[in-house]
Design an enzyme around this catalytic site. Structure first.
Site, PDB file in Angstrom:
ATOM      1  N   ASN A 135       1.034  -1.080   0.047  1.00 50.17           N
ATOM      2  CA  ASN A 135       0.126  -0.027   0.075  1.00 50.17           C
ATOM      3  C   ASN A 135       1.030   1.266   0.106  1.00 50.17           C
ATOM      4  O   ASN A 135       1.498   1.604   0.865  1.00 50.17           O
ATOM      5  CB  ASN A 135      -0.955  -0.010   1.208  1.00 50.17           C
ATOM      6  CG  ASN A 135      -1.719   1.256   1.354  1.00 50.17           C
ATOM      7  OD1 ASN A 135      -1.871   2.112   0.531  1.00 50.17           O
ATOM      8  ND2 ASN A 135      -2.573   1.235   2.642  1.00 50.17           N
ATOM      9  N   LYS A 151       0.297   4.380  -0.219  1.00 51.64           N
ATOM     10  CA  LYS A 151      -0.257   5.447   0.538  1.00 51.64           C
ATOM     11  C   LYS A 151      -0.312   6.575  -0.421  1.00 51.64           C
ATOM     12  O   LYS A 151      -0.016   6.542  -1.434  1.00 51.64           O
ATOM     13  CB  LYS A 151      -0.072   5.742   1.821  1.00 51.64           C
ATOM     14  CG  LYS A 151      -0.292   4.310   2.431  1.00 51.64           C
ATOM     15  CD  LYS A 151      -0.125   4.373   4.167  1.00 51.64           C
ATOM     16  CE  LYS A 151      -0.192   3.220   4.881  1.00 51.64           C
ATOM     17  NZ  LYS A 151      -0.246   3.296   6.036  1.00 51.64           N
ATOM     18  N   HIS A 161      -9.394   0.906   4.948  1.00 52.29           N
ATOM     19  CA  HIS A 161      -8.060   1.214   5.651  1.00 52.29           C
ATOM     20  C   HIS A 161      -8.360   1.895   6.626  1.00 52.29           C
ATOM     21  O   HIS A 161      -9.187   2.757   6.677  1.00 52.29           O
ATOM     22  CB  HIS A 161      -7.018   1.640   4.542  1.00 52.29           C
ATOM     23  CG  HIS A 161      -5.828   1.625   5.335  1.00 52.29           C
ATOM     24  ND1 HIS A 161      -5.370   2.646   5.991  1.00 52.29           N
ATOM     25  CD2 HIS A 161      -4.766   0.867   4.984  1.00 52.29           C
ATOM     26  CE1 HIS A 161      -3.913   2.458   6.347  1.00 52.29           C
ATOM     27  NE2 HIS A 161      -3.621   1.209   5.915  1.00 52.29           N
ATOM     28  N   GLU A 165      -6.794   4.358   7.954  1.00 50.05           N
ATOM     29  CA  GLU A 165      -6.769   5.991   7.638  1.00 50.05           C
ATOM     30  C   GLU A 165      -8.071   6.303   6.833  1.00 50.05           C
ATOM     31  O   GLU A 165      -8.331   7.392   7.207  1.00 50.05           O
ATOM     32  CB  GLU A 165      -5.314   5.955   6.874  1.00 50.05           C
ATOM     33  CG  GLU A 165      -4.108   5.888   7.660  1.00 50.05           C
ATOM     34  CD  GLU A 165      -2.983   5.011   6.740  1.00 50.05           C
ATOM     35  OE1 GLU A 165      -2.820   5.410   5.584  1.00 50.05           O
ATOM     36  OE2 GLU A 165      -2.104   4.741   7.620  1.00 50.05           O
ATOM     37  N   GLU A 220      -5.372  -5.124  10.471  1.00 48.39           N
ATOM     38  CA  GLU A 220      -4.331  -4.131  10.671  1.00 48.39           C
ATOM     39  C   GLU A 220      -4.802  -3.758  11.802  1.00 48.39           C
ATOM     40  O   GLU A 220      -5.665  -2.726  11.881  1.00 48.39           O
ATOM     41  CB  GLU A 220      -4.304  -3.498   9.505  1.00 48.39           C
ATOM     42  CG  GLU A 220      -4.096  -3.760   8.020  1.00 48.39           C
ATOM     43  CD  GLU A 220      -3.358  -2.751   7.276  1.00 48.39           C
ATOM     44  OE1 GLU A 220      -2.165  -3.064   6.712  1.00 48.39           O
ATOM     45  OE2 GLU A 220      -4.222  -1.644   7.178  1.00 48.39           O
ATOM     46  N   GLY A 224       2.265   1.915  10.972  1.00 50.05           N
ATOM     47  CA  GLY A 224       3.296   3.307  10.718  1.00 50.05           C
ATOM     48  C   GLY A 224       4.018   3.342  12.095  1.00 50.05           C
ATOM     49  O   GLY A 224       4.664   4.650  12.438  1.00 50.05           O
ATOM     50  N   SER A 228       3.207  -2.474  10.309  1.00 51.32           N
ATOM     51  CA  SER A 228       4.775  -2.542  10.688  1.00 51.32           C
ATOM     52  C   SER A 228       5.400  -4.062   9.979  1.00 51.32           C
ATOM     53  O   SER A 228       6.372  -4.205  10.796  1.00 51.32           O
ATOM     54  CB  SER A 228       5.052  -2.289  11.986  1.00 51.32           C
ATOM     55  OG  SER A 228       4.903  -0.842  12.390  1.00 51.32           O
TER      56      SER A 228
HETATM   57  P1  PGA Z   1       2.864  -0.076   7.582  1.00 53.85           P
HETATM   58  O1  PGA Z   1       1.492   0.348   7.020  1.00 53.85           O
HETATM   59  O2  PGA Z   1       3.472  -1.235   7.184  1.00 53.85           O
HETATM   60  O3  PGA Z   1       3.635   1.309   7.384  1.00 53.85           O
HETATM   61  O4  PGA Z   1       2.532  -0.295   9.006  1.00 53.85           O
HETATM   62  C1  PGA Z   1       0.455  -0.821   6.769  1.00 53.85           C
HETATM   63  C2  PGA Z   1      -0.771  -0.253   6.165  1.00 53.85           C
HETATM   64  O5  PGA Z   1      -1.180   0.522   6.468  1.00 53.85           O
HETATM   65  O6  PGA Z   1      -1.314  -1.041   5.313  1.00 53.85           O
END
Ligand code: PGA
Length: 250
Positions: free
Chosen positions: A10, A12, A95, A97, A167, A173, A213
């Site tokens: 992803n 982003k 997601h 976010e 997730e 993140g 992560s």
């Molecule tokens: P990250 O993000 O690997 O940077 O923690 C994962 C995601 O949001 O899909």
């Protein structure tokens, strides 16, 4: 049951066209020793370009989100028709976010699920609890609610091919990964919920990805868990060598 692993990146709100091009060209060379399905989700400005570059390769291309209508007066949004037209075969939905920053509720997501199904986009449906919800022992209730309400009204037949991504919000993140045991516990619970709602065949066939992560240094132990069928990767999916190592997990 043996399920083909999925490693999804992803991107982003990252990558210019030039950066997207370089990343795709590098990833096309992966050995992919596990014969995983490899998916990249660029932002919309790069989607058509990435899809064109990925054509005929092992890479599949996903949108990061879609609107629930096919067209209309929805400034800045992208419809499932447009995402498909640009070359996406998949879309991420829900997601964290999108849920927390842009206000995607279960009801909105349910309409987006309908839109994706209408246009034959494979859905990567994200679920996960916040730190507070985990500490209050609400993890499974929260996730079951997200599945119940987000997928409401659709049959196993309609949802065939669905991909779920677990997730935990506190792991995205932050550098804080769920332990492989924590991931396995939730993945097994999700599979049990799917079995109850859609039957055992559906539950056994559905790929459940872990995200939050995931790194080159922790992917092996996470992927070793029986109910973890893949990874949804943010940060490290932007770095070709790191993502290549994740694709080639041991
Ligand atoms: P990250 O993000 O690997 O940077 O923690 C994962 C995601 O949001 O899909």
């Amino acid at each position: 049951m043996k399920r083909t692993p999925i490693i999804a990146g992803n991107w982003k709100m990252h990558n210019t066209l030039a950066e997207s091009t370089a990343l795709v060209e590098a990833l096309k060379k992966t050995t992919n020793k596990n014969k995983a399905e490899i998916i990249v989700a660029p932002s919309f400005t790069s989607l058509a370009k990435v899809a064109e570059l990925a054509k005929g390769s092992i890479l599949q291309v996903s949108a990061q989100d879609i609107h629930w209508e096919d067209k209309g007066a929805f400034t800045s949004a992208v419809s499932p028709v447009q995402a498909k037209d640009a070359g996406a075969t998949h879309t991420i939905l829900g997601h964290s976010e999108r849920r927390s920053v842009f206000g995607d509720t279960d009801e909105i997501l349910n309409k987006k699920v309908a839109a994706a199904l209408r246009h034959n986009l494979t859905i990567i449906f994200c679920v996960g609890e916040t730190l507070q919800e985990r500490e209050e022992n609400k993890t499974l209730d929260v996730i079951n609610g997200q599945i119940e309400n987000g997928l409401k009204g659709f049959t196993a037949e309609q949802l065939k091919g669905l991909i779920i991504a677990y997730e935990p919000v506190w792991a995205i993140g932050t550098g804080k990964t769920a332990t492989p045991e924590q991931a396995q516990e939730v993945h097994a619970a999700i599979r049990a919920t799917l079995a109850k709602k859609y039957g055992d065949n559906f539950a056994q066939a559905t790929r459940i990805l872990y995200g939050g992560s995931v790194k080159d240094t922790n992917v092996d132990e996470i992927m070793a868990k029986p109910d973890v069928d893949g990874a949804l990767v943010g940060g490290q999916s932007l770095i070709a060598e790191k993502f290549d190592r994740i694709i080639n997990f041991n």
